[in-house]
Design a protein around this motif. Sequence first.
Motif, PDB file in Angstrom:
ATOM      1  N   GLN A 158     -25.225 -23.541  31.451  1.00 17.66           N
ATOM      2  CA  GLN A 158     -25.348 -23.420  32.966  1.00 17.66           C
ATOM      3  C   GLN A 158     -24.758 -22.289  33.872  1.00 17.66           C
ATOM      4  O   GLN A 158     -25.623 -21.730  34.789  1.00 17.66           O
ATOM      5  N   ILE A 159     -23.643 -21.679  33.107  1.00 15.37           N
ATOM      6  CA  ILE A 159     -23.116 -20.452  33.489  1.00 15.37           C
ATOM      7  C   ILE A 159     -23.450 -19.280  32.704  1.00 15.37           C
ATOM      8  O   ILE A 159     -22.894 -18.843  32.035  1.00 15.37           O
ATOM      9  N   HIS A 160     -24.637 -18.731  33.038  1.00 14.94           N
ATOM     10  CA  HIS A 160     -25.113 -17.320  32.331  1.00 14.94           C
ATOM     11  C   HIS A 160     -26.409 -16.622  32.897  1.00 14.94           C
ATOM     12  O   HIS A 160     -26.658 -17.136  33.798  1.00 14.94           O
ATOM     13  N   THR A 161     -26.289 -15.349  32.413  1.00 12.71           N
ATOM     14  CA  THR A 161     -27.205 -14.412  33.018  1.00 12.71           C
ATOM     15  C   THR A 161     -27.907 -14.078  31.687  1.00 12.71           C
ATOM     16  O   THR A 161     -27.601 -14.373  30.641  1.00 12.71           O
ATOM     17  N   GLU A 162     -28.734 -12.966  31.916  1.00 19.63           N
ATOM     18  CA  GLU A 162     -29.304 -12.553  30.623  1.00 19.63           C
ATOM     19  C   GLU A 162     -28.388 -12.111  29.637  1.00 19.63           C
ATOM     20  O   GLU A 162     -28.546 -12.195  28.552  1.00 19.63           O
ATOM     21  N   TYR A 163     -27.215 -11.546  30.226  1.00 17.85           N
ATOM     22  CA  TYR A 163     -26.559 -10.969  29.203  1.00 17.85           C
ATOM     23  C   TYR A 163     -25.103 -11.648  28.685  1.00 17.85           C
ATOM     24  O   TYR A 163     -24.465 -11.327  27.808  1.00 17.85           O
ATOM     25  N   SER A 164     -24.587 -12.345  29.819  1.00 16.22           N
ATOM     26  CA  SER A 164     -23.065 -12.913  29.377  1.00 16.22           C
ATOM     27  C   SER A 164     -23.238 -14.499  30.133  1.00 16.22           C
ATOM     28  O   SER A 164     -23.796 -14.879  30.711  1.00 16.22           O
ATOM     29  N   ALA A 165     -21.989 -15.009  29.362  1.00 19.04           N
ATOM     30  CA  ALA A 165     -21.939 -16.488  29.852  1.00 19.04           C
ATOM     31  C   ALA A 165     -20.136 -16.901  30.057  1.00 19.04           C
ATOM     32  O   ALA A 165     -19.645 -16.171  29.335  1.00 19.04           O
ATOM     33  N   LEU A 166     -19.942 -17.863  30.631  1.00 17.48           N
ATOM     34  CA  LEU A 166     -18.644 -18.471  30.544  1.00 17.48           C
ATOM     35  C   LEU A 166     -18.728 -19.954  30.766  1.00 17.48           C
ATOM     36  O   LEU A 166     -19.605 -20.617  31.152  1.00 17.48           O
ATOM     37  N   MET A 167     -17.570 -20.579  30.503  1.00 18.18           N
ATOM     38  CA  MET A 167     -17.478 -22.050  30.704  1.00 18.18           C
ATOM     39  C   MET A 167     -16.359 -22.187  31.773  1.00 18.18           C
ATOM     40  O   MET A 167     -15.413 -21.465  31.749  1.00 18.18           O
ATOM     41  N   SER A 168     -16.436 -23.453  32.702  1.00 21.04           N
ATOM     42  CA  SER A 168     -15.456 -23.484  33.517  1.00 21.04           C
ATOM     43  C   SER A 168     -15.264 -25.088  33.765  1.00 21.04           C
ATOM     44  O   SER A 168     -16.218 -25.846  33.631  1.00 21.04           O
ATOM     45  N   LYS A 169     -14.103 -25.533  34.099  1.00 14.86           N
ATOM     46  CA  LYS A 169     -13.540 -26.717  34.170  1.00 14.86           C
ATOM     47  C   LYS A 169     -12.760 -27.048  35.385  1.00 14.86           C
ATOM     48  O   LYS A 169     -11.718 -26.167  35.428  1.00 14.86           O
ATOM     49  N   VAL A 170     -13.102 -27.676  36.578  1.00 14.86           N
ATOM     50  CA  VAL A 170     -12.222 -27.727  37.714  1.00 14.86           C
ATOM     51  C   VAL A 170     -11.290 -28.746  37.675  1.00 14.86           C
ATOM     52  O   VAL A 170     -11.614 -29.909  37.458  1.00 14.86           O
ATOM     53  N   MET A 171      -9.835 -28.345  37.739  1.00 14.93           N
ATOM     54  CA  MET A 171      -8.805 -29.608  37.696  1.00 14.93           C
ATOM     55  C   MET A 171      -8.431 -29.835  39.056  1.00 14.93           C
ATOM     56  O   MET A 171      -8.316 -28.975  39.865  1.00 14.93           O
ATOM     57  N   SER A 172      -8.008 -31.147  39.596  1.00 12.47           N
ATOM     58  CA  SER A 172      -7.638 -31.157  40.697  1.00 12.47           C
ATOM     59  C   SER A 172      -6.544 -32.310  40.907  1.00 12.47           C
ATOM     60  O   SER A 172      -6.166 -33.097  39.940  1.00 12.47           O
ATOM     61  N   ASN A 173      -5.684 -32.111  41.543  1.00 12.59           N
ATOM     62  CA  ASN A 173      -4.618 -33.074  41.706  1.00 12.59           C
ATOM     63  C   ASN A 173      -5.069 -34.661  42.588  1.00 12.59           C
ATOM     64  O   ASN A 173      -6.204 -34.576  42.904  1.00 12.59           O
ATOM     65  N   GLY A 174      -4.428 -35.502  42.610  1.00 11.78           N
ATOM     66  CA  GLY A 174      -4.656 -36.847  43.126  1.00 11.78           C
ATOM     67  C   GLY A 174      -5.310 -36.769  44.463  1.00 11.78           C
ATOM     68  O   GLY A 174      -6.412 -37.459  45.000  1.00 11.78           O
ATOM     69  N   ASN A 175      -4.715 -35.908  45.543  1.00 16.59           N
ATOM     70  CA  ASN A 175      -5.261 -35.832  46.676  1.00 16.59           C
ATOM     71  C   ASN A 175      -6.302 -34.827  46.917  1.00 16.59           C
ATOM     72  O   ASN A 175      -6.953 -34.694  48.099  1.00 16.59           O
ATOM     73  N   GLY A 176      -6.569 -34.120  46.209  1.00 20.90           N
ATOM     74  CA  GLY A 176      -7.870 -33.275  46.238  1.00 20.90           C
ATOM     75  C   GLY A 176      -7.300 -31.702  46.870  1.00 20.90           C
ATOM     76  O   GLY A 176      -8.153 -30.993  47.207  1.00 20.90           O
ATOM     77  N   ARG A 177      -5.885 -31.954  47.163  1.00 21.15           N
ATOM     78  CA  ARG A 177      -5.621 -30.703  48.062  1.00 21.15           C
ATOM     79  C   ARG A 177      -5.367 -29.303  47.176  1.00 21.15           C
ATOM     80  O   ARG A 177      -5.471 -28.406  47.574  1.00 21.15           O
ATOM     81  N   ILE A 178      -5.208 -29.598  45.720  1.00 17.37           N
ATOM     82  CA  ILE A 178      -5.033 -28.468  44.779  1.00 17.37           C
ATOM     83  C   ILE A 178      -6.023 -28.614  43.903  1.00 17.37           C
ATOM     84  O   ILE A 178      -5.985 -29.388  43.017  1.00 17.37           O
ATOM     85  N   LYS A 179      -6.784 -27.559  43.742  1.00 17.11           N
ATOM     86  CA  LYS A 179      -7.955 -27.282  42.923  1.00 17.11           C
ATOM     87  C   LYS A 179      -7.644 -26.052  42.052  1.00 17.11           C
ATOM     88  O   LYS A 179      -7.807 -25.018  42.605  1.00 17.11           O
ATOM     89  N   PHE A 180      -7.764 -26.292  40.644  1.00 15.00           N
ATOM     90  CA  PHE A 180      -7.636 -25.167  39.982  1.00 15.00           C
ATOM     91  C   PHE A 180      -8.882 -25.137  38.712  1.00 15.00           C
ATOM     92  O   PHE A 180      -8.503 -26.024  37.808  1.00 15.00           O
TER      93      PHE A 180
END
Length: 385
Positions: free
Chosen positions: A219-241
Amino acid sequence: MKEVKNVEYGLEKIFEAAQDFLPLLGTDYVEFYVGNAKQAAHYYKTAFGFQSYAYAGLETGLKDRASYVLKQNKITLVFTTALNSSSPIGEHVKKHGDGVKVIALWVEDARKSWEETTKRGAKSYMEPTVEKDEHGETVRSGIYTYGETVHIFVERKNYKGCFLPGYVEWKSDYNPSSTGLKFVDHMVGNVGWGEMNTWVKWYEDVMGFVNFLSFDDKQIHTEYSALMSKVMSNGNGRIKFPINEPAEGKKRSQIEEYLDFYEGPGAQHIAVATDDIISTVKQLRERGVEFLSAPPHTYYEEVPMRLGSHMKMMKEDLNELEKLGILIDADEEGYLLQIFTKPVEDRPTLFYEIIQRMGARGFGAGNFKALFESIEREQEKRGTL
Ligand code: FE2
């Protein structure tokens, strides 16, 4: 490009799955270790519209460091520099360049936060410590996260002073106006090859967070490069890493470039929210903040198709968004507007995202390709692609 949700049944249910042993009230402050805190503070005031807030240094009795605290609405940034060559702050700057050392989290109980997280495997950075002055007392404690980055838990319910004990109010005659930045929306960490899932599990086990969005290298790529990402959140959704890891591509990805120049994992970008991105970005550009180049005109021609029914909701003028290079994305719940700065230091490491959410809770997956192509144009110039 669609964002993949780990579980089928909606965000509220996902957030409920988060553990409540670590209630977080919000981001308290972000502290940078820098080569010259006085000049960094000036840049953030002039360019980004932060206001002078608090100070600690030689004049307040410190011998080894100086810290300038800036504020804009709910965002507090601290710039700290070493005053001698034996300081660990100087060592940090020598290795990483200017960068984020502390992502501080506002808690009700800093002792319990430290106990619960260290019990679950966190490495301690700072045992619970009471700090006092005539305005009351705070309790702070801290743990290490990825690289040399740390989380400090701040309990300030018994404190009425301006920042923390040991700091004095910083009054300045130079007070550039705010650019409308409101709060920290999310903060992204870059980790090394094969380390993303280790850190996802760490945030789950140690902090009680949940993984609510995932993007793989298809999903995250261009012709040249790629990366992977996962979004972590605390219970009230205020902190997203979100946590990024590089993936194999034909050329060097932006995450690898970051890891090379930061010499290890660290904070990649800070996303700050505004209610009026057009006004904010106009002001930031006038004040000298440099943004990544705008996507081609065809990107804007495709926006009505990409937004579908959300297009009717959109109040902003598409031509104006194009002129400013602002990106647009949508999910089931609404749309969002976002733009990314170039790195704010000479090493191609930390940058900022300005984001205006109009219902959407995603991270602009539909923009990843346009965004990464723009970053690759910059990498090309640096000879690091
Ligand atoms: Fe982001």
